[in-house]
Each structure stands twice: as C-alpha cells, then as structure tokens.
Motif scaffolding. Structure first.
Motif, mmCIF file in Angstrom:
data_model
loop_
_atom_site.group_PDB
_atom_site.id
_atom_site.type_symbol
_atom_site.label_atom_id
_atom_site.label_comp_id
_atom_site.label_asym_id
_atom_site.label_seq_id
_atom_site.Cartn_x
_atom_site.Cartn_y
_atom_site.Cartn_z
ATOM 1 N N LEU A 27 0.812 -1.208 0.000
ATOM 2 C CA LEU A 27 0.000 0.000 0.000
ATOM 3 C C LEU A 27 0.852 1.267 0.000
ATOM 4 O O LEU A 27 0.423 2.301 -0.507
ATOM 5 C CB LEU A 27 -0.957 -0.008 1.191
ATOM 6 N N SER A 28 2.063 1.186 0.533
ATOM 7 C CA SER A 28 2.933 2.374 0.523
ATOM 8 C C SER A 28 3.359 2.725 -0.900
ATOM 9 O O SER A 28 3.570 3.899 -1.226
ATOM 10 C CB SER A 28 4.147 2.186 1.428
ATOM 11 N N VAL A 29 3.493 1.725 -1.773
ATOM 12 C CA VAL A 29 3.787 2.003 -3.184
ATOM 13 C C VAL A 29 2.619 2.771 -3.801
ATOM 14 O O VAL A 29 2.815 3.797 -4.473
ATOM 15 C CB VAL A 29 4.063 0.691 -3.963
ATOM 16 N N LEU A 30 1.416 2.313 -3.544
ATOM 17 C CA LEU A 30 0.236 2.987 -4.077
ATOM 18 C C LEU A 30 0.105 4.398 -3.497
ATOM 19 O O LEU A 30 -0.213 5.354 -4.215
ATOM 20 C CB LEU A 30 -1.011 2.165 -3.781
ATOM 21 N N ARG A 31 0.401 4.534 -2.215
ATOM 22 C CA ARG A 31 0.345 5.864 -1.585
ATOM 23 C C ARG A 31 1.340 6.812 -2.238
ATOM 24 O O ARG A 31 1.030 7.965 -2.505
ATOM 25 C CB ARG A 31 0.624 5.748 -0.088
#
Length: 159
Positions: free
Chosen positions: A71-75
């Motif tokens: 999710l940090s990549v998407l963020r």
C-alpha cells in the motif's frame, strides 16, 4: 487508471531506486496491486477499497508489514499524482494509521515470559564460578543488569 499509473511510476522512477527495491516494487505492482486494483480510476479509490485489499491479503496469509509495503507504493504514486495536480485527493494518505489499527488487531500478545528462577540463577553462577571463572563476571552482569548479549560484548572490561 491504477495499473497504468503504477507501471508509469515504476518506469520513471526506477533509476532512482536501489536495485533490490526496484525488483521489490515491480513484484508488488505485478503480484499485489495490479491484480487487486486493476484498471480502476485512482480518483475513485476510498479507504474502504484499502480495507478490502487488507482483508483479502490477510486472508491469503500475508503479514501486515507486507501489506503495508504494497500500500505504501500505491500511496507514493497517489502522492506524486496529487503533487502534479492529476488527482485532487490522495485517498491513501492515511495508510499508516490504517495499518497501525490492523497491526493491533492481528498482533499477537505474549502469553508469558519464561524466566530463570532465583535458585536457577544462583546455581548457574556458582557452576560458572567453579568451572569458567573468567566467564562468571560477564554472566553475572547479564543476569543482574538485563543487558543483551551484544550490549555486554560492547562493554570494555578492566581487570
């Protein structure tokens, strides 16, 4: 579209990544994010979508840290799109808070600590003094101070 933006981000920023992160980010995009979010419009993502992602990944046996990394990549992608004015809101901005709640929910509490009894400590220190007198002060220091082995080894001993 989510899949296109993720791929575009990876291609554009890969020269700035460490080699291991470049591989990991590509893996996260290919095997975690794109299969779940597909070609959805990034402007339509909401916290409920991230909760669904978390639920599916937890059910698949992934650890919260693995899910947080994905999710940090998407963020990050959404942050850059917001900076460039391509999205008005980053719905993933609070992923850290969401994942802290997930960690509390799935975290395991220690049921108890197995420690030495005073009698066991005394016996061990007596045996150490008799058979390994040079090691005995270090062992006593560990028991009486609670130092970890690495901390003990970092101490300078004077005789």
């Amino acid at each position: 579209m989510c899949d296109q933006e993720l791929q575009r981000w990876h291609a554009a920023h890969a020269p700035t990544f460490k080699p291991s992160y470049e591989i990991e980010a590509r893996r996260i995009i290919s095997y975690q994010l794109v299969p779940f979010f597909g070609s959805r419009d990034l402007r339509e993502l909401r916290e409920a979508d991230f909760l669904d992602f978390v639920r599916v990944k937890l059910d698949a046996g992934l650890a919260p840290k693995t899910i947080r990394n994905a999710l940090s990549v998407l963020r990050r992608v959404l942050s850059l799109l917001q900076r460039d004015g391509l999205v008005t809101l980053n719905p993933a901005a609070r992923i850290g808070e969401l994942m802290r709640r997930v960690d509390r929910r799935v975290g395991t509490d220690a049921s108890g600590v197995d420690s030495w009894s005073p009698e066991e400590v005394a016996t061990l220190l007596r045996v150490a003094q008799e058979h390994e007198p040079r090691f005995s002060p270090a062992l006593a220091t560990l028991f009486y101070t609670g130092l970890r082995r690495g901390e003990l080894l970092g101490l300078k001993w004077e005789e």
